[in-house]
Design a protein around this motif. Structure first.
Motif, mmCIF file in Angstrom:
data_model
loop_
_atom_site.group_PDB
_atom_site.id
_atom_site.type_symbol
_atom_site.label_atom_id
_atom_site.label_comp_id
_atom_site.label_asym_id
_atom_site.label_seq_id
_atom_site.Cartn_x
_atom_site.Cartn_y
_atom_site.Cartn_z
ATOM 1 N N THR A 51 0.830 -1.204 0.000
ATOM 2 C CA THR A 51 0.000 0.000 0.000
ATOM 3 C C THR A 51 0.865 1.255 0.000
ATOM 4 O O THR A 51 0.549 2.236 -0.678
ATOM 5 N N ALA A 52 1.957 1.225 0.743
ATOM 6 C CA ALA A 52 2.825 2.403 0.874
ATOM 7 C C ALA A 52 3.568 2.718 -0.428
ATOM 8 O O ALA A 52 3.743 3.900 -0.761
ATOM 9 N N LEU A 57 4.577 6.399 -4.980
ATOM 10 C CA LEU A 57 4.674 6.628 -6.429
ATOM 11 C C LEU A 57 3.805 7.808 -6.864
ATOM 12 O O LEU A 57 4.212 8.602 -7.709
ATOM 13 N N VAL A 58 2.633 7.915 -6.288
ATOM 14 C CA VAL A 58 1.713 8.997 -6.664
ATOM 15 C C VAL A 58 2.135 10.319 -6.034
ATOM 16 O O VAL A 58 2.170 11.357 -6.696
ATOM 17 N N MET A 59 2.481 10.284 -4.753
ATOM 18 C CA MET A 59 2.795 11.530 -4.047
ATOM 19 C C MET A 59 4.082 12.183 -4.549
ATOM 20 O O MET A 59 4.160 13.408 -4.641
ATOM 21 N N ALA A 70 -0.314 4.374 -13.359
ATOM 22 C CA ALA A 70 -1.532 3.572 -13.194
ATOM 23 C C ALA A 70 -1.246 2.091 -13.408
ATOM 24 O O ALA A 70 -1.757 1.238 -12.665
ATOM 25 N N LEU A 71 -0.442 1.751 -14.386
ATOM 26 C CA LEU A 71 -0.113 0.343 -14.633
ATOM 27 C C LEU A 71 0.705 -0.263 -13.489
ATOM 28 O O LEU A 71 0.477 -1.409 -13.095
ATOM 29 N N VAL A 72 1.638 0.512 -12.949
ATOM 30 C CA VAL A 72 2.434 0.020 -11.815
ATOM 31 C C VAL A 72 1.538 -0.161 -10.589
ATOM 32 O O VAL A 72 1.646 -1.168 -9.878
ATOM 33 N N ILE A 73 0.634 0.767 -10.345
ATOM 34 C CA ILE A 73 -0.290 0.645 -9.219
ATOM 35 C C ILE A 73 -1.201 -0.562 -9.416
ATOM 36 O O ILE A 73 -1.495 -1.303 -8.461
ATOM 37 N N LEU A 74 -1.641 -0.793 -10.631
ATOM 38 C CA LEU A 74 -2.466 -1.963 -10.926
ATOM 39 C C LEU A 74 -1.701 -3.254 -10.639
ATOM 40 O O LEU A 74 -2.259 -4.202 -10.075
#
Length: 141
Positions: A51-52, A57-59, A70-74
């Protein structure tokens, strides 16, 4: 018929075919492993890390492209789903003779069909919509 009666007699009185003697308290344990404190802790740590990392990655905007992010988060989400299934739900191919895994696969197929179909329909609706001018908008009921 007599063979069936012999089998019942061999099991013992009050057995009910479960392999337990009559009058004994028994759990309906199907052999699926229940987690230990160590396995729950391992699952919790992995879930927290999974989760972290996407949060970081976004922050910090690690990737220039939002599509790559988005692909890495997926990918991290898929790994986290597997962690939850293994460490918290204790699902494997052996639990309940594989029926749990078969139900999970069926559910995943339905989710993939529903999501991909919805995205496909929304994309084609957006690309096939006729552009409307402000003149056309005034004539609408």
């Amino acid at each position: 018929m007599s063979s069936h009666m012999d089998n019942l007699a061999d099991r013992g009185h009050g057995d009910h075919g479960h392999g337990h003697g009559g009058g004994h308290d028994h759990d309906d344990d199907d052999g699926a492993g229940h987690g230990t404190l160590k396995s729950y802790f391992t699952g919790f740590v992995l879930a927290a890390i999974l989760t972290a990392i996407p949060f970081w990655l976004v922050m910090d905007r690690v990737f220039d492209s939002s599509r790559t992010t988005a692909l890495v988060i997926l990918a991290f989400a898929v790994v986290q789903i597997v962690v939850h299934i293994v460490y918290f739900l204790h699902m494997d191919t052996k639990s309940e003779s594989g029926w749990n895994m078969l139900a999970l696969i069926f559910t995943l197929v339905l989710v993939v069909i529903t999501l991909s179909g919805s995205i496909w329909i929304m994309y084609h609706l957006n690309s096939n919509m006729m552009p409307m001018s402000t003149h056309d908008m005034r004539n609408m009921p």
